[in-house]
Structure formats: structure tokens, C-alpha cells
Enzyme design. Structure first.
Site, PDB file in Angstrom:
ATOM      1  N   GLU A 260      -1.383  -3.634  -6.420  1.00  0.00           N
ATOM      2  CA  GLU A 260      -0.875  -2.986  -4.989  1.00  0.00           C
ATOM      3  C   GLU A 260      -1.652  -4.369  -4.134  1.00  0.00           C
ATOM      4  O   GLU A 260      -3.022  -4.724  -4.620  1.00  0.00           O
ATOM      5  CB  GLU A 260      -1.391  -1.487  -4.293  1.00  0.00           C
ATOM      6  N   LYS A 316       6.031   3.328  -0.169  1.00  0.00           N
ATOM      7  CA  LYS A 316       4.916   4.182  -0.269  1.00  0.00           C
ATOM      8  C   LYS A 316       5.167   5.172   0.773  1.00  0.00           C
ATOM      9  O   LYS A 316       5.165   5.138   1.337  1.00  0.00           O
ATOM     10  CB  LYS A 316       3.312   3.642  -0.322  1.00  0.00           C
ATOM     11  N   CYS A 368      -0.667   3.626  -5.944  1.00  0.00           N
ATOM     12  CA  CYS A 368      -2.513   3.982  -5.873  1.00  0.00           C
ATOM     13  C   CYS A 368      -1.996   5.615  -6.322  1.00  0.00           C
ATOM     14  O   CYS A 368      -1.886   5.881  -6.436  1.00  0.00           O
ATOM     15  CB  CYS A 368      -2.570   3.144  -4.595  1.00  0.00           C
TER      16      CYS A 368
END
Length: 495
Positions: A260, A316, A368
Site C-alpha cells: 500500500e 479502496k 489494508c
């Protein structure tokens, strides 16, 4: 024993300690067998209580659970959020106080539906519905679900059958049965208690099988300092580090994955460099990396992109409140300025984004925090034959947070019977097998490249097909006998 538990001070202390005990069930401690013990104590202190007492003891249990199990919040706020010690303590305490409120719900549901002889069943149902509510309310915080601790326990085979909630259901039912046996000396309940743990041993953990050729993968871990990462010098250091590690240790791989925001810059700025790295790889190799994107309207996205023969992107979809966006921004004003986060307000990607593709792999992506949401990952796994998650756990330093995060990623692999690739900035970087076990893992807190092989998996587990709703429906049905009996007792005209 029963009379001792009725003393308010004793029961309150036991509720607090039982909540703290749950932390030991998770990584890095791995004492999964303490989960039923903690819930046995919680069940015991809820006996013969008023609704007010039950709510208070539920909150105390939550304070113990989150005060110990989510203590890593302080590290994120203080060490990496540029927040002074006193204010970081206040914010951490407020977080724990707020999260503990969620544990009042299972206590309330249990007390309302504990009117029948099936009160142990009601307790298990109430606990699962409480976890489900916590995963949804206010965007959700599905951390410290008791089922997450059982990747390597006898209950592991329940995960591909019904997901983390079914494992949690078994843990909660075990705890209630254990307490009932010891408090009321109802010895015949040993039979259902044994069944809860023996039946899963006869169930398969694998519902999907490998299909296709092996794919060689390299997960690159740069171990860059978070506090200086977004400076011009940090950007140059990141580019040099990831190029060097890739050139030295990942050139022979079909798939190279950077974590990330591996490069602390926008995609437009990074693309010439990324294309140069891609050109150094074999012609049929693919480079994937986490990167920040900005669209034409100026909105930022936390994304993962793939280069090579099958370029693609994933943005995301489930953002972290107060970390990636500010809820009620017009009311809360400049609160986010307390934290030293380079880009505070980030847009969300769509829920129906297709998998990234490379070398016969259809990779369902979770960035994440997304990996802790069982339904989100399940939806990705339906269309994918492998999973990939990238993360920057540098925010949590040497705390237990990254270890818990890794354990939840393992459970996602087990639930969906998919290989899972986890690339992080400083650990835990790992390749997880479809049964949830870690195949290979990079050392933490140092630059590293983790090389290995995976295969596409075909076939869907029952959980991937149906999701969590059968278990949640079962949990609701477990509350009904006591709930109906309680209503009839309140209605003198009921027959």
C-alpha cells in the site's frame, strides 16, 4: 460460587477481567482455548441480573476487551499521528469507552431472551448478533471477533462452512455450556459441549481445489520510515529501495507486488518510474503496487494498479473513518488536522470492481483494513481464484495490531479457500495457503523480498456461496424461544 458471583463488586471485576482475557486468544498469544473460558465467566456474571446490571457488565467486558486488545490505537495516534502524549491518551480512552458500548448489546439481548431452559443457546445467539452489529454500525469495526482466533483450532473447519460468525457461535455456545455445567452441575450438557468441538473435526477444511499452473510471486517489503516517507527525500528513498529490491530479488517472478502506497506520490507522478521498472521485468511479468490516485475532479483514491499485459486498477471501497475520511466533516471541522496524515479526505471506490488479472490469476483485492470485513472479502472471492491484500501496518509500530491484522487475513483465506498474498511496508508480509496457514513469511522491520508460488483455486466454499446470513439467521432463531416465553409471561391473556 453462585452467591459469590452475585456480589456486585466481584461480578464487575470478573466482567472486566474476562474481557481482557479475550486478547490472549488472538495473535501473537494464540491461546484460542481461553475464548470459551472468557465467555463462560461473562455468562456467569449475567445470571440473575437486572437489565441495568447486565448493560453495565457488558460495558465492563468491552472495556477489558478493547482496552487490552486494541491498545495499538495509542501507537497510531501518538507515535505516528503527531499527537502529544496526554491528548493521545484521552483519544485512546474515548475510543475504548465508545467501543465498549457495543458489548452492551449482547448482554441486553441475552437478558431479554434468557427466560427459557435454552438460555445457553440464547447467549450464543446474542453474542453473534452483537458481533454482526458491530461489524456494520457506523461503518463497522470487525476487530477482535472471537472466531478470528481459531484459524488453527479444532473449530477451523467451520470457517469455510459459515464464516467467522459460525466459529464465534461455537465459541460462545461452548462458553455458556461450560458455565452451566460448572454452576448448575448439569452434567449431561457435557455431551453437546463435546459435540461442538468433535463435529468440526469430521468436516473438511477444503471445498475448493487447485486449477491451472503455478505462478511465481514476489512480495516486496521496503521497510521505510513512516514519519519521513512523504518528504522529497523519502520519495526518492522509496523509489530507489523498491527498484533495487525488485531488480536484485524479484526479476524471475511472474507477479511482483509492492504494498500500500509503496511510492509516496500520486500515480501521475509515479507512472514513468513504474513503467521503467516494468520494462526491466521479463516480457510476461506483471508489476502491481499500491498507489494514490487523483481523478479529474481532484478526488483522491487509495488504489492498487497493475501494469504489464493486463493493466487494471482497484480503488479502496471501505474507508477508515477519521483516517481516510472525516465523518460529519461540516460539524467536526478541523479535527483531522490533529493527525499527521498526508491526504485526509479520500474517495471510495465502487463495490462491484472486477478482479485484477495476471497469469491466469483473478485477484480479489482488499486494501489494508478491508481484509477484516468477511462479507467484503467474500464478495471479492466469488469472482476471484486468489486473493491479494496490501497494507501499511507501519502506523502500528511494534504493537500487537499488525499480528492481529495478519490473523484475520488468514481467516479470510480459510473462509474462501483461496491463496492469499499479503504485501506490507514493514511486515507482516506473507503467503497464506487456502487452509489459512502461513506458507512463507518475510522477516519484520527490515527490507525484504518474499518469493514463492501459488495456484489458482476453483470451486466455492459454502460460505463464499451463501455468506453470513445463514449463521445470522440461526443466531436470531436461537433467541426466539426465550423471547417468546418472556412475552407470554408479561401477557396474562397469552395461552
Amino acid at each position: 460460587m453462585a452467591s459469590l458471583l452475585q456480589r456486585r463488586g466481584v461480578s464487575s471485576l470478573l466482567a472486566l477481567l474476562a474481557g481482557a482475557l479475550t486478547t490472549l486468544t488472538f495473535a501473537p498469544f494464540g491461546l484460542w482455548w481461553l475464548g470459551p473460558v472468557a465467555l463462560a465467566v461473562f455468562y456467569a456474571v449475567l445470571q440473575q441480573t437486572s437489565l441495568r446490571q447486565a448493560l453495565w457488565r457488558g460495558w465492563l467486558f468491552g472495556a477489558g476487551m478493547f482496552g487490552s486488545g486494541a491498545s495499538w490505537v495509542y501507537v497510531s495516534i501518538h507515535d505516528y499521528g503527531n499527537t502529544g502524549g496526554p491528548l493521545a491518551i484521552v483519544l485512546t480512552v474515548l475510543f475504548i469507552v465508545a467501543m465498549a458500548l457495543f458489548m452492551m448489546l449482547p448482554a441486553l439481548l441475552y437478558r431479554l431472551c434468557a427466560a427459557s431452559r435454552l438460555d445457553v443457546v440464547a447467549f450464543a445467539g446474542a453474542w453473534v448478533l452483537g458481533e454482526a452489529f458491530r461489524s456494520w454500525a457506523f461503518t463497522g469495526f470487525p476487530w477482535l471477533f472471537l472466531g478470528s482466533a481459531h484459524v488453527e483450532s479444532p473449530l477451523a473447519s467451520l470457517a469455510p462452512l459459515g464464516g467467522v460468525y459460525l466459529v464465534t457461535l461455537a465459541v460462545a455456545l461452548s462458553g455458556a455450556l461450560l458455565a452451566k455445567i460448572l454452576l448448575a452441575r448439569v452434567w449431561w450438557l457435557l455431551a453437546p459441549l463435546a459435540a461442538v468441538w468433535l463435529i468440526p473435526l469430521a468436516l473438511p477444511t477444503q471445498w475448493a481445489g487447485p486449477s491451472g499452473d503455478e505462478v511465481t510471486v514476489s512480495l516486496v517489503q521496503g521497510d521505510l520510515a513512516q514519519l519521513s516517507k512523504w518528504t522529497p527525500e523519502g520519495q526518492r528513498d522509496a523509489a530507489n529501495t523498491y527498484f533495487r529490491l525488485t531488480r536484485e530479488q524479484a526479476l524471475d517472478s511472474d507477479l511482483v507486488i509492492w504494498p500500500e502506497t509503496a511510492l509516496p506520490m500520486l500515480e501521475q507522478q509515479a507512472m514513468p518510474f513504474l513503467q521503467r521498472v516494468q520494462s526491466t521485468l521479463p516480457a510476461d511479468s506483471t508489476l502491481m503496487t499500491g498507489i494514490m490516485q487523483r481523478d479529474r475532479n481532484g478526488m483522491f483514491y487509495n488504489s492498487m494498479i497493475s501494469l504489464g499485459e493486463q493493466p487494471g486498477q482497484y480503488r479502496k471501497a471501505h474507508l477508515v473513518p477519521f483516517g481516510e475520511y472525516l465523518p460529519l466533516e461540516s460539524l467536526l471541522g478541523g479535527l483531522l488536522q490533529i493527525f499527521n496524515i498526508p491526504m485526509g479526505n479520500i474517495g471510495a471506490g465502487g463495490d462491484d470492481q472486477p478482479p485484477l488479472q495476471a497469469h491466469g490469476l483473478r485477484l480479489g483485492v482488499a486494501i489494508c483494513y478491508e481484509i477484516v470485513y468477511p462479507e467484503l472479502v467474500r464478495a471479492r472471492a466469488e469472482q476471484a481464484n486468489a486473493l491479494v491484500t496490501i497494507s501499511n501496518d507501519t502506523w502500528f509500530g511494534h504493537s500487537i495490531g499488525p499480528l492481529q491484522h495478519m490473523q484475520m487475513a488468514q481467516l479470510r483465506a480459510l473462509e474462501n479457500n483461496r491463496y492469499l498474498l499479503r504485501a506490507t511496508n514493514n511486515g507482516m508480509t506473507a503467503i497464506v495457503a487456502p487452509d489459512g496457514h502461513i506458507m512463507r513469511q518475510a522477516p519484520r522491520f527490515e527490507p525484504a523480498v518474499l518469493n514463492g508460488t501459488i495456484r489458482p483455486m476453483e470451486g466455492l466454499t459454502p460460505f463464499t456461496r451463501m455468506g453470513s446470513w445463514p449463521t445470522l439467521l440461526l443466531a436470531l432463531l436461537m433467541l426466539l424461544p426465550g423471547g417468546i416465553l418472556r412475552l407470554r409471561r408479561r401477557d396474562p391473556h397469552a395461552h
